[in-house]
Scaffold this motif. Structure first.
Motif, PDB file in Angstrom:
ATOM      1  N   GLU A  35       0.826  -1.212   0.000  1.00 52.14           N
ATOM      2  CA  GLU A  35       0.000   0.000   0.000  1.00 52.14           C
ATOM      3  C   GLU A  35       0.860   1.262   0.000  1.00 52.14           C
ATOM      4  OE1 GLU A  35      -2.909  -0.641   3.104  1.00 52.14           O
ATOM      5  OE2 GLU A  35      -4.099  -1.937   1.778  1.00 52.14           O
ATOM      6  N   ALA A  36       2.045   1.215   0.615  1.00 52.09           N
ATOM      7  CA  ALA A  36       2.954   2.364   0.568  1.00 52.09           C
ATOM      8  C   ALA A  36       3.491   2.574  -0.845  1.00 52.09           C
ATOM      9  CB  ALA A  36       4.107   2.161   1.553  1.00 52.09           C
ATOM     10  N   VAL A  37       3.784   1.476  -1.558  1.00 55.85           N
ATOM     11  CA  VAL A  37       4.237   1.567  -2.946  1.00 55.85           C
ATOM     12  C   VAL A  37       3.139   2.173  -3.814  1.00 55.85           C
ATOM     13  CG1 VAL A  37       4.827   0.194  -4.993  1.00 55.85           C
ATOM     14  CG2 VAL A  37       5.955  -0.274  -2.822  1.00 55.85           C
ATOM     15  N   MET A  38       1.895   1.695  -3.630  1.00 53.11           N
ATOM     16  CA  MET A  38       0.782   2.236  -4.420  1.00 53.11           C
ATOM     17  C   MET A  38       0.568   3.714  -4.118  1.00 53.11           C
ATOM     18  SD  MET A  38      -2.011  -0.855  -4.575  1.00 53.11           S
ATOM     19  CE  MET A  38      -2.117  -1.110  -2.813  1.00 53.11           C
ATOM     20  N   ASP A  39       0.678   4.107  -2.853  1.00 55.19           N
ATOM     21  CA  ASP A  39       0.512   5.510  -2.477  1.00 55.19           C
ATOM     22  C   ASP A  39       1.574   6.376  -3.153  1.00 55.19           C
ATOM     23  OD1 ASP A  39       1.129   7.660   0.192  1.00 55.19           O
ATOM     24  OD2 ASP A  39      -0.822   7.551  -0.808  1.00 55.19           O
ATOM     25  N   ALA A  40       2.808   5.897  -3.189  1.00 56.58           N
ATOM     26  CA  ALA A  40       3.886   6.642  -3.842  1.00 56.58           C
ATOM     27  C   ALA A  40       3.649   6.756  -5.344  1.00 56.58           C
ATOM     28  CB  ALA A  40       5.231   5.970  -3.568  1.00 56.58           C
ATOM     29  N   GLU A  41       3.171   5.670  -5.968  1.00 52.50           N
ATOM     30  CA  GLU A  41       2.887   5.711  -7.405  1.00 52.50           C
ATOM     31  C   GLU A  41       1.783   6.710  -7.728  1.00 52.50           C
ATOM     32  OE1 GLU A  41       4.012   1.224  -8.946  1.00 52.50           O
ATOM     33  OE2 GLU A  41       1.930   1.666  -8.485  1.00 52.50           O
ATOM     34  N   VAL A  42       0.733   6.713  -6.930  1.00 47.39           N
ATOM     35  CA  VAL A  42      -0.391   7.626  -7.172  1.00 47.39           C
ATOM     36  C   VAL A  42       0.049   9.070  -6.948  1.00 47.39           C
ATOM     37  CG1 VAL A  42      -2.647   8.358  -6.303  1.00 47.39           C
ATOM     38  CG2 VAL A  42      -2.225   5.955  -6.780  1.00 47.39           C
ATOM     39  N   LEU A  48       1.884  10.075  -9.961  1.00 54.83           N
ATOM     40  CA  LEU A  48       0.974  10.171 -11.099  1.00 54.83           C
ATOM     41  C   LEU A  48       0.153  11.460 -11.080  1.00 54.83           C
ATOM     42  CD1 LEU A  48      -0.215   8.601 -13.572  1.00 54.83           C
ATOM     43  CD2 LEU A  48      -1.897   7.658 -11.995  1.00 54.83           C
ATOM     44  N   ILE A  49      -0.348  11.843  -9.907  1.00 50.25           N
ATOM     45  CA  ILE A  49      -1.201  13.031  -9.843  1.00 50.25           C
ATOM     46  C   ILE A  49      -0.412  14.319  -9.583  1.00 50.25           C
ATOM     47  CG2 ILE A  49      -3.201  11.690  -9.129  1.00 50.25           C
ATOM     48  CD1 ILE A  49      -2.863  12.775  -6.317  1.00 50.25           C
ATOM     49  N   THR A  93       0.347  23.429  -7.399  1.00 49.14           N
ATOM     50  CA  THR A  93       0.015  23.904  -8.747  1.00 49.14           C
ATOM     51  C   THR A  93       0.381  22.845  -9.786  1.00 49.14           C
ATOM     52  OG1 THR A  93       2.162  24.985  -8.922  1.00 49.14           O
ATOM     53  CG2 THR A  93       0.321  26.327  -8.133  1.00 49.14           C
ATOM     54  N   GLU A  94       1.175  21.862  -9.394  1.00 50.32           N
ATOM     55  CA  GLU A  94       1.600  20.780 -10.292  1.00 50.32           C
ATOM     56  C   GLU A  94       0.559  19.650 -10.372  1.00 50.32           C
ATOM     57  OE1 GLU A  94       4.751  21.321 -11.658  1.00 50.32           O
ATOM     58  OE2 GLU A  94       4.578  23.186 -10.524  1.00 50.32           O
ATOM     59  N   ARG A  95      -0.456  19.708  -9.531  1.00 51.15           N
ATOM     60  CA  ARG A  95      -1.453  18.634  -9.444  1.00 51.15           C
ATOM     61  C   ARG A  95      -2.183  18.453 -10.772  1.00 51.15           C
ATOM     62  NH1 ARG A  95      -4.295  15.971  -5.483  1.00 51.15           N
ATOM     63  NH2 ARG A  95      -3.334  17.165  -3.818  1.00 51.15           N
ATOM     64  N   LYS A  96      -2.298  17.166 -11.192  1.00 52.20           N
ATOM     65  CA  LYS A  96      -2.974  16.829 -12.444  1.00 52.20           C
ATOM     66  C   LYS A  96      -4.297  16.117 -12.223  1.00 52.20           C
ATOM     67  CE  LYS A  96       1.551  16.041 -14.386  1.00 52.20           C
ATOM     68  NZ  LYS A  96       2.564  15.118 -13.998  1.00 52.20           N
ATOM     69  N   PHE A 148      -3.784   1.559 -12.008  1.00 54.06           N
ATOM     70  CA  PHE A 148      -3.587   0.153 -11.723  1.00 54.06           C
ATOM     71  C   PHE A 148      -2.153  -0.017 -11.226  1.00 54.06           C
ATOM     72  CE2 PHE A 148      -2.859  -4.318 -12.371  1.00 54.06           C
ATOM     73  CZ  PHE A 148      -4.054  -4.855 -11.898  1.00 54.06           C
ATOM     74  N   PRO A 149      -1.964  -0.618 -10.046  1.00 52.00           N
ATOM     75  CA  PRO A 149      -0.639  -0.727  -9.441  1.00 52.00           C
ATOM     76  C   PRO A 149       0.350  -1.514 -10.298  1.00 52.00           C
ATOM     77  CG  PRO A 149      -2.357  -1.452  -7.920  1.00 52.00           C
ATOM     78  CD  PRO A 149      -3.004  -1.231  -9.242  1.00 52.00           C
ATOM     79  N   SER A 150       1.595  -1.053 -10.341  1.00 52.09           N
ATOM     80  CA  SER A 150       2.617  -1.742 -11.121  1.00 52.09           C
ATOM     81  C   SER A 150       2.988  -3.082 -10.505  1.00 52.09           C
ATOM     82  CB  SER A 150       3.872  -0.866 -11.232  1.00 52.09           C
ATOM     83  OG  SER A 150       4.466  -0.698  -9.958  1.00 52.09           O
ATOM     84  N   LEU A 151       2.740  -3.250  -9.204  1.00 51.06           N
ATOM     85  CA  LEU A 151       3.117  -4.503  -8.570  1.00 51.06           C
ATOM     86  C   LEU A 151       2.099  -5.625  -8.807  1.00 51.06           C
ATOM     87  CD1 LEU A 151       1.443  -4.857  -5.588  1.00 51.06           C
ATOM     88  CD2 LEU A 151       2.823  -2.846  -5.192  1.00 51.06           C
TER      89      LEU A 151
END
Length: 110
Positions: A35-42, A45-46, A55-58, A89-92
């Motif tokens: 879940e920490a890996v997924m949180d970092a990926e998201v 991503l955003i 201001t960088e938020r997508k 979708f998580p890379s793991l």
């Protein structure tokens, strides 16, 4: 790690392992790590961490969806982040597969 530093992660894993003798330490540790890996990926991503104004938020987070993940230490119920626009979708994980094979591939660099 994105929002959780290493010391806090270790403290959480120790707490989970020590509070309840019936809790499977490896399974809970793997869940926290995934879940920490997924949180970092998201967050990447955003373009922003949780609750961060930028201001960088997508995009924006929009809750979680549950997914079972079969591992050698047992079935883990993951909380996968959802996005307001588009999908994540998580890379793991591998699409339509619940096994840990994908995590092994990611961690080995394949």
């Amino acid at each position: 790690m994105a929002s959780m530093d290493k010391i806090a992660l270790l403290e959480l894993i120790r707490k989970i392992g020590l509070e309840d003798g019936n809790v499977d330490f490896l399974r809970e540790g793997l869940k926290v790590l995934a879940e920490a890996v997924m949180d970092a990926e998201v967050s990447q991503l955003i373009g922003a961490e949780r609750f961060e104004r930028s201001t960088e938020r997508k995009n924006y987070r929009n809750g979680y969806r549950r997914r079972e993940w079969d591992t050698r230490v047992g079935t883990i119920e993951l909380q996968i982040p959802k996005l307001r626009k588009g999908s994540y979708f998580p890379s793991l994980l591998e699409p339509r597969r619940r096994a840990e094979k994908a995590l092994l591939n990611v961690s080995q660099g394949s």
